[in-house]
Write an enzyme that holds these catalytic residues in place. Structure first.
Site, PDB file in Angstrom:
ATOM      1  N   LYS A  73       0.435  -6.281 -18.939  1.00  0.00           N
ATOM      2  CA  LYS A  73       1.438  -7.350 -19.016  1.00  0.00           C
ATOM      3  C   LYS A  73       2.570  -7.119 -18.035  1.00  0.00           C
ATOM      4  O   LYS A  73       3.131  -8.066 -17.495  1.00  0.00           O
ATOM      5  CB  LYS A  73       1.993  -7.491 -20.443  1.00  0.00           C
ATOM      6  CG  LYS A  73       1.031  -8.163 -21.392  1.00  0.00           C
ATOM      7  CD  LYS A  73       1.764  -8.800 -22.569  1.00  0.00           C
ATOM      8  CE  LYS A  73       0.777  -9.473 -23.520  1.00  0.00           C
ATOM      9  NZ  LYS A  73       1.411 -10.005 -24.731  1.00  0.00           N
ATOM     10  N   LYS A 120      -5.724 -17.136 -23.945  1.00  0.00           N
ATOM     11  CA  LYS A 120      -5.059 -18.423 -24.096  1.00  0.00           C
ATOM     12  C   LYS A 120      -3.948 -18.599 -23.084  1.00  0.00           C
ATOM     13  O   LYS A 120      -3.469 -19.702 -22.882  1.00  0.00           O
ATOM     14  CB  LYS A 120      -4.532 -18.590 -25.521  1.00  0.00           C
ATOM     15  CG  LYS A 120      -3.588 -17.502 -26.005  1.00  0.00           C
ATOM     16  CD  LYS A 120      -3.308 -17.714 -27.485  1.00  0.00           C
ATOM     17  CE  LYS A 120      -2.242 -16.807 -28.026  1.00  0.00           C
ATOM     18  NZ  LYS A 120      -2.622 -15.614 -28.706  1.00  0.00           N
ATOM     19  N   LYS A 130     -11.387 -10.754 -20.471  1.00  0.00           N
ATOM     20  CA  LYS A 130     -11.317 -11.329 -21.810  1.00  0.00           C
ATOM     21  C   LYS A 130     -10.872 -12.799 -21.739  1.00  0.00           C
ATOM     22  O   LYS A 130     -10.022 -13.139 -20.908  1.00  0.00           O
ATOM     23  CB  LYS A 130     -10.302 -10.505 -22.598  1.00  0.00           C
ATOM     24  CG  LYS A 130     -10.065 -10.933 -24.014  1.00  0.00           C
ATOM     25  CD  LYS A 130      -8.924 -10.131 -24.636  1.00  0.00           C
ATOM     26  CE  LYS A 130      -8.245 -10.966 -25.702  1.00  0.00           C
ATOM     27  NZ  LYS A 130      -7.042 -10.411 -26.264  1.00  0.00           N
TER      28      LYS A 130
END
Ligand code: TRP
Length: 336
Positions: free
Chosen positions: A117, A202, A199
């Protein structure tokens, strides 16, 4: 609703930070409804985790309620499980602070999600992003959680929660239940349709890479048509065929068919036919959920009522644990 002492406790959470995808559904939420028969379950909408990356406030509010509606539409029963919003129960933030003081800088630096992140949000590597796992440990440890159903990507965080719990117990004597990650057999990792090495997420910029739970039938079919596969032509589950393996997993989740059965079904047929079948199975599988969701979101007062009752229940349980922790670390009790 009463929690039974004889049952194990389950805690899990989803961030209201984007449109939930079939990755969240097949990997997690869909399996939660079975657990509520045999366990005490708490399912949280973790809005405090969501603000570690910038959110639009109105959108965050809308998605928080929407995530609850998805939980219920997926079969989680408000009579059986506690569903609540993290920021409604202040003990999460309070315990997180204490746990920060029992978590090492080095441990947090090693978390792969933090590394990923911060690489993605180079201009906003905030302290919350760094201490995200201690808030997650607080979520889990507040309720004496035995099992934490999560996708494989969250396993490292649950292991850190275990280490923190063990460290605390060692210093102060038995306080926390040491939780275990629980990766249900039926919960599978679902990959991006555009880049099957990654992965399904969203928050991916490419909306064709994921199927949102609320995507229309046409959108679902179109996205599967575009899914990246390989230059082979045969539908079979094999190493190096990430795209096809992923589509087979999705098809298997929605139809209950095994990989062998799927290979036989599409023997001699091309990828185009297979992709269409996956799209249809997915659209059919999501239709009942979407119908229930649409009814639920139009009944805002029903959803808010559930949140309010459940937050009180969760807060009651959490407060007991927090008081114990405060006492153990030596905080002076306030006179009533
Ligand atoms: N970190 C989890 C995720 O991104 C969400 C989460 C927050 C969670 N607190 C939790 C999951 C506690 C399980 C238990 O998916």
């Amino acid at each position: 609703m009463e929690f039974s002492k004889d049952k194990k406790t389950i805690f899990s959470g989803v961030q209201p930070s984007g449109n939930l995808t079939i990755g969240n559904y097949l990997g997690a939420i869909k399996n939660w409804q079975d657990l509520q028969e045999t366990h005490n379950c708490l399912y949280c909408v973790v809005d405090m985790h969501a603000i570690t990356v910038r959110q639009d406030p109105a959108e965050l509010r809308r998605r928080t309620l929407g995530t609850l509606a998805i939980y219920i539409a997926s079969g989680i029963d408000p009579e059986k499980s506690i569903m609540f919003v993290q920021s409604h129960v202040p003990a999460h933030a309070e315990l997180a602070w204490v746990l920060n003081c029992y978590t090492m800088f080095g441990e947090l630096s090693r978390m792969t999600q933090f590394k990923d992140k911060s690489a993605k949000n180079a201009q906003n590597i905030n302290a919350g992003l760094f201490t995200y796992p201690t808030l997650m440990a607080a979520d889990i440890l507040l309720y004496g959680t035995d099992l934490v159903p999560v996708g494989v990507d969250q396993k490292q965080h649950v292991e850190l929660a275990r280490d923190i719990a063990e460290r605390f117990n060692q210093i102060y004597g038995d306080t926390f239940v040491v939780p275990e990650p629980y990766i249900p057999q039926t919960g599978r990792k679902i990959f991006s349709l555009a880049d099957p090495g990654k992965k399904m997420s969203k928050s991916d910029e490419n909306i064709n890479s994921f199927i949102a739970l609320l995507d229309s039938r046409d959108t679902i079919i179109r996205k599967f048509k575009r899914a990246v596969t390989d230059s082979d032509t045969c539908v079979r589950y094999a190493e190096g065929k990430d795209g096809i393996n992923n589509l087979m997993t999705i098809y298997s989740c929605f139809t209950g068919k095994t990989m062998d059965e799927i290979e036989r079904e599409f023997d001699g047929k091309g990828y185009a036919e297979f992709k269409l079948a996956v799209g249809e199975a997915c659209a059919d599988g999501l239709e009942p959920l979407q119908k229930r969701y649409n009814c639920l979101v139009s009944d805002r007062s029903y959803l808010e009522g559930i949140l309010s009752n459940n937050a009180d229940h969760a807060a009651y349980l959490a407060r007991k644990m927090l008081s114990k922790v405060y006492r153990k670390v030596g905080f002076l009790a306030k006179n009533k």
